[in-house]
Design a protein around this motif. Sequence first.
Motif, PDB file in Angstrom:
ATOM      1  N   GLU A 109     -28.197  21.049  29.297  1.00  0.00           N
ATOM      2  CA  GLU A 109     -28.595  21.413  31.134  1.00  0.00           C
ATOM      3  C   GLU A 109     -30.404  21.679  30.963  1.00  0.00           C
ATOM      4  O   GLU A 109     -31.061  20.881  32.118  1.00  0.00           O
ATOM      5  CB  GLU A 109     -27.962  21.919  32.559  1.00  0.00           C
ATOM      6  CG  GLU A 109     -26.512  21.389  32.403  1.00  0.00           C
ATOM      7  CD  GLU A 109     -26.962  19.949  33.368  1.00  0.00           C
ATOM      8  OE1 GLU A 109     -27.680  20.146  34.150  1.00  0.00           O
ATOM      9  OE2 GLU A 109     -25.798  19.696  33.593  1.00  0.00           O
ATOM     10  N   THR A 112     -32.431  18.761  28.844  1.00  0.00           N
ATOM     11  CA  THR A 112     -31.773  16.758  29.165  1.00  0.00           C
ATOM     12  C   THR A 112     -33.259  17.264  30.414  1.00  0.00           C
ATOM     13  O   THR A 112     -32.733  17.569  31.467  1.00  0.00           O
ATOM     14  CB  THR A 112     -30.375  16.975  29.031  1.00  0.00           C
ATOM     15  OG1 THR A 112     -30.327  17.247  27.928  1.00  0.00           O
ATOM     16  CG2 THR A 112     -30.407  15.206  29.466  1.00  0.00           C
ATOM     17  N   PHE A 114     -32.432  14.938  34.189  1.00  0.00           N
ATOM     18  CA  PHE A 114     -31.461  13.851  34.882  1.00  0.00           C
ATOM     19  C   PHE A 114     -31.839  12.916  35.746  1.00  0.00           C
ATOM     20  O   PHE A 114     -33.324  14.044  36.094  1.00  0.00           O
ATOM     21  CB  PHE A 114     -30.827  15.004  35.051  1.00  0.00           C
ATOM     22  CG  PHE A 114     -29.509  15.659  33.500  1.00  0.00           C
ATOM     23  CD1 PHE A 114     -28.490  14.645  32.959  1.00  0.00           C
ATOM     24  CD2 PHE A 114     -29.751  16.736  32.715  1.00  0.00           C
ATOM     25  CE1 PHE A 114     -27.847  15.423  32.518  1.00  0.00           C
ATOM     26  CE2 PHE A 114     -29.371  17.179  32.813  1.00  0.00           C
ATOM     27  CZ  PHE A 114     -27.838  16.498  31.988  1.00  0.00           C
ATOM     28  N   TYR A 116     -30.011  10.399  39.273  1.00  0.00           N
ATOM     29  CA  TYR A 116     -29.517  10.827  39.816  1.00  0.00           C
ATOM     30  C   TYR A 116     -29.144   9.245  40.815  1.00  0.00           C
ATOM     31  O   TYR A 116     -30.706   8.807  41.275  1.00  0.00           O
ATOM     32  CB  TYR A 116     -29.077  12.113  40.720  1.00  0.00           C
ATOM     33  CG  TYR A 116     -29.234  11.942  41.721  1.00  0.00           C
ATOM     34  CD1 TYR A 116     -29.046  11.694  42.780  1.00  0.00           C
ATOM     35  CD2 TYR A 116     -30.526  12.996  42.155  1.00  0.00           C
ATOM     36  CE1 TYR A 116     -30.184  11.768  44.074  1.00  0.00           C
ATOM     37  CE2 TYR A 116     -31.659  12.783  43.126  1.00  0.00           C
ATOM     38  CZ  TYR A 116     -31.225  12.359  43.726  1.00  0.00           C
ATOM     39  OH  TYR A 116     -32.175  12.782  44.928  1.00  0.00           O
ATOM     40  N   LYS A 123     -24.953  11.131  37.973  1.00  0.00           N
ATOM     41  CA  LYS A 123     -25.800  11.502  37.578  1.00  0.00           C
ATOM     42  C   LYS A 123     -26.118  11.234  35.945  1.00  0.00           C
ATOM     43  O   LYS A 123     -24.551  10.741  35.629  1.00  0.00           O
ATOM     44  CB  LYS A 123     -25.407  13.546  37.315  1.00  0.00           C
ATOM     45  CG  LYS A 123     -26.636  14.166  36.452  1.00  0.00           C
ATOM     46  CD  LYS A 123     -26.416  15.595  36.550  1.00  0.00           C
ATOM     47  CE  LYS A 123     -26.443  16.552  35.608  1.00  0.00           C
ATOM     48  NZ  LYS A 123     -26.068  18.275  35.678  1.00  0.00           N
ATOM     49  N   SER A 125     -28.671  11.428  31.765  1.00  0.00           N
ATOM     50  CA  SER A 125     -28.950  11.457  31.911  1.00  0.00           C
ATOM     51  C   SER A 125     -30.895  10.694  31.422  1.00  0.00           C
ATOM     52  O   SER A 125     -30.300   9.733  31.671  1.00  0.00           O
ATOM     53  CB  SER A 125     -28.582  11.885  30.446  1.00  0.00           C
ATOM     54  OG  SER A 125     -28.794  10.806  29.372  1.00  0.00           O
ATOM     55  N   ASN A 148     -31.803  19.322  38.374  1.00  0.00           N
ATOM     56  CA  ASN A 148     -30.680  20.562  37.923  1.00  0.00           C
ATOM     57  C   ASN A 148     -31.001  22.053  37.663  1.00  0.00           C
ATOM     58  O   ASN A 148     -29.996  22.473  37.111  1.00  0.00           O
ATOM     59  CB  ASN A 148     -30.033  20.083  36.037  1.00  0.00           C
ATOM     60  CG  ASN A 148     -31.646  20.428  35.373  1.00  0.00           C
ATOM     61  OD1 ASN A 148     -32.007  20.826  35.763  1.00  0.00           O
ATOM     62  ND2 ASN A 148     -30.643  20.181  34.485  1.00  0.00           N
TER      63      ASN A 148
END
Length: 173
Positions: A109, A112, A114, A116, A123, A125, A148
Amino acid sequence: MLNNPIIQQVLLEILGDDINGFNVLEALTELTEVTDDEISRQLDLKLNTVRKLLYKLYDARLVDYNREKDEETNWYSYTWRATFTKLPGVVKKRMEQLLIDLKEQLEVEENTLFFYCPRCEFKYSFDEAIDYGFRCSQCNGVLKEYNNKNDILMIKNQIKIIEEELALNPLFS
Protein backbone atom coordinates in the motif's frame (compact mmCIF):
# COMPACT_ATOMS: atom_id res chain seq x y z
CA MET A 1 -10.60 -19.10 27.46
CA LEU A 2 -13.19 -19.60 24.71
CA ASN A 3 -14.79 -16.27 25.66
CA ASN A 4 -11.72 -14.32 24.52
CA PRO A 5 -12.70 -12.45 21.30
CA ILE A 6 -9.30 -13.06 19.71
CA ILE A 7 -9.54 -16.78 20.37
CA GLN A 8 -13.10 -16.80 19.03
CA GLN A 9 -11.96 -15.07 15.84
CA VAL A 10 -9.15 -17.56 15.30
CA LEU A 11 -11.51 -20.46 15.98
CA LEU A 12 -13.99 -19.08 13.46
CA GLU A 13 -11.18 -18.89 10.93
CA ILE A 14 -10.19 -22.48 11.67
CA LEU A 15 -13.79 -23.66 11.50
CA GLY A 16 -14.49 -21.84 8.26
CA ASP A 17 -17.00 -19.51 9.95
CA ASP A 18 -19.16 -22.48 10.99
CA ILE A 19 -20.45 -21.53 14.44
CA ASN A 20 -21.51 -25.14 15.05
CA GLY A 21 -17.84 -25.74 15.76
CA PHE A 22 -18.20 -23.83 19.03
CA ASN A 23 -20.99 -26.20 20.03
CA VAL A 24 -18.77 -29.15 19.19
CA LEU A 25 -15.99 -27.67 21.33
CA GLU A 26 -18.43 -27.13 24.20
CA ALA A 27 -19.59 -30.73 23.95
CA LEU A 28 -15.97 -31.87 24.07
CA THR A 29 -15.25 -29.80 27.17
CA GLU A 30 -18.41 -30.97 28.95
CA LEU A 31 -18.01 -34.66 28.17
CA THR A 32 -14.20 -34.87 28.19
CA GLU A 33 -14.05 -37.86 25.81
CA VAL A 34 -16.86 -38.45 23.38
CA THR A 35 -17.54 -40.09 20.03
CA ASP A 36 -18.52 -38.13 16.97
CA ASP A 37 -21.83 -39.99 16.99
CA GLU A 38 -22.57 -38.87 20.55
CA ILE A 39 -21.78 -35.27 19.64
CA SER A 40 -24.01 -35.55 16.60
CA ARG A 41 -26.94 -36.80 18.68
CA GLN A 42 -26.39 -34.30 21.49
CA LEU A 43 -26.21 -31.29 19.17
CA ASP A 44 -28.73 -32.57 16.64
CA LEU A 45 -26.22 -32.12 13.82
CA LYS A 46 -25.51 -34.39 10.90
CA LEU A 47 -22.72 -36.82 11.66
CA ASN A 48 -20.89 -35.69 8.54
CA THR A 49 -20.99 -32.05 9.74
CA VAL A 50 -19.60 -33.02 13.14
CA ARG A 51 -16.82 -35.03 11.53
CA LYS A 52 -15.83 -32.17 9.22
CA LEU A 53 -15.63 -29.82 12.19
CA LEU A 54 -13.64 -32.32 14.23
CA TYR A 55 -11.18 -32.80 11.36
CA LYS A 56 -10.71 -29.03 11.06
CA LEU A 57 -10.07 -28.80 14.79
CA TYR A 58 -7.73 -31.78 14.58
CA ASP A 59 -5.76 -30.17 11.74
CA ALA A 60 -5.31 -27.14 14.00
CA ARG A 61 -4.23 -29.50 16.82
CA LEU A 62 -7.09 -28.41 19.07
CA VAL A 63 -8.60 -31.88 19.42
CA ASP A 64 -7.16 -35.34 19.54
CA TYR A 65 -8.66 -38.80 19.21
CA ASN A 66 -8.26 -42.45 20.09
CA ARG A 67 -9.15 -45.07 17.51
CA GLU A 68 -10.45 -48.45 18.59
CA LYS A 69 -11.49 -51.38 16.44
CA ASP A 70 -14.61 -53.35 17.26
CA GLU A 71 -13.57 -57.00 16.91
CA GLU A 72 -17.09 -58.15 16.05
CA THR A 73 -17.87 -55.65 13.31
CA ASN A 74 -14.30 -54.70 12.31
CA TRP A 75 -15.42 -51.07 12.40
CA TYR A 76 -13.35 -48.35 13.97
CA SER A 77 -14.74 -45.96 16.53
CA TYR A 78 -13.12 -42.65 17.36
CA THR A 79 -13.20 -41.05 20.77
CA TRP A 80 -12.46 -37.34 20.65
CA ARG A 81 -11.18 -34.93 23.30
CA ALA A 82 -10.25 -31.27 23.35
CA THR A 83 -6.59 -30.32 23.73
CA PHE A 84 -6.92 -26.72 24.82
CA THR A 85 -3.42 -26.59 26.22
CA LYS A 86 -2.29 -26.02 22.64
CA LEU A 87 -4.85 -23.28 21.97
CA PRO A 88 -2.72 -20.29 23.07
CA GLY A 89 0.14 -21.46 20.86
CA VAL A 90 -2.17 -21.97 17.89
CA VAL A 91 -3.71 -18.53 18.36
CA LYS A 92 -0.32 -16.88 18.82
CA LYS A 93 1.02 -18.53 15.67
CA ARG A 94 -1.99 -17.38 13.65
CA MET A 95 -1.70 -13.84 15.02
CA GLU A 96 2.00 -13.75 14.15
CA GLN A 97 1.19 -14.88 10.61
CA LEU A 98 -1.53 -12.23 10.36
CA LEU A 99 1.01 -9.65 11.51
CA ILE A 100 3.43 -10.73 8.76
CA ASP A 101 0.63 -10.56 6.18
CA LEU A 102 -0.45 -7.11 7.34
CA LYS A 103 3.11 -5.79 7.20
CA GLU A 104 3.46 -7.11 3.66
CA GLN A 105 0.14 -5.51 2.72
CA LEU A 106 1.27 -2.24 4.31
CA GLU A 107 4.44 -2.28 2.25
CA VAL A 108 2.43 -2.78 -0.94
CA GLU A 109 0.00 0.00 0.00
CA GLU A 110 2.82 2.42 0.82
CA ASN A 111 4.84 1.68 -2.31
CA THR A 112 2.15 1.34 -4.96
CA LEU A 113 0.08 3.90 -6.78
CA PHE A 114 -3.52 2.77 -7.06
CA PHE A 115 -6.44 3.63 -9.30
CA TYR A 116 -10.12 2.81 -8.94
CA CYS A 117 -13.32 2.77 -10.91
CA PRO A 118 -15.85 5.23 -9.45
CA ARG A 119 -18.74 3.08 -10.72
CA CYS A 120 -17.57 -0.42 -9.76
CA GLU A 121 -15.30 0.65 -6.89
CA PHE A 122 -12.76 -1.82 -8.24
CA LYS A 123 -9.17 -1.06 -7.17
CA TYR A 124 -6.20 -1.45 -9.53
CA SER A 125 -2.47 -1.12 -9.05
CA PHE A 126 -0.66 1.23 -11.41
CA ASP A 127 0.61 -1.72 -13.45
CA GLU A 128 -2.89 -3.17 -13.75
CA ALA A 129 -4.28 0.23 -14.72
CA ILE A 130 -1.70 0.49 -17.49
CA ASP A 131 -2.57 -3.02 -18.70
CA TYR A 132 -6.23 -2.01 -18.97
CA GLY A 133 -5.47 1.36 -20.54
CA PHE A 134 -6.76 3.13 -17.41
CA ARG A 135 -10.19 1.65 -18.09
CA CYS A 136 -12.20 -0.54 -15.74
CA SER A 137 -12.09 -4.21 -16.70
CA GLN A 138 -15.71 -4.57 -15.55
CA CYS A 139 -17.55 -1.55 -16.97
CA ASN A 140 -14.93 0.11 -19.19
CA GLY A 141 -15.23 3.32 -17.14
CA VAL A 142 -12.28 5.68 -16.77
CA LEU A 143 -10.10 4.92 -13.75
CA LYS A 144 -9.25 7.64 -11.25
CA GLU A 145 -6.33 7.88 -8.87
CA TYR A 146 -7.08 6.23 -5.53
CA ASN A 147 -6.03 7.85 -2.27
CA ASN A 148 -5.10 4.94 -0.01
CA LYS A 149 -4.09 6.98 3.05
CA ASN A 150 -7.07 5.65 5.02
CA ASP A 151 -6.20 2.09 4.02
CA ILE A 152 -2.64 2.63 5.24
CA LEU A 153 -3.85 4.07 8.55
CA MET A 154 -6.24 1.17 9.03
CA ILE A 155 -3.50 -1.40 8.39
CA LYS A 156 -1.10 0.40 10.74
CA ASN A 157 -3.80 0.42 13.41
CA GLN A 158 -4.42 -3.31 12.98
CA ILE A 159 -0.68 -3.98 13.24
CA LYS A 160 -0.47 -1.90 16.43
CA ILE A 161 -3.42 -3.73 18.01
CA ILE A 162 -1.98 -7.16 17.22
CA GLU A 163 1.51 -6.23 18.41
CA GLU A 164 0.10 -4.89 21.68
CA GLU A 165 -2.03 -7.99 22.16
CA LEU A 166 0.94 -10.28 21.56
CA ALA A 167 3.10 -8.26 23.96
CA LEU A 168 0.60 -7.67 26.75
CA ASN A 169 -1.80 -10.62 26.79
CA PRO A 170 -0.63 -13.17 29.39
CA LEU A 171 -2.20 -15.89 27.28
CA PHE A 172 0.63 -15.50 24.75
CA SER A 173 3.56 -15.23 27.19
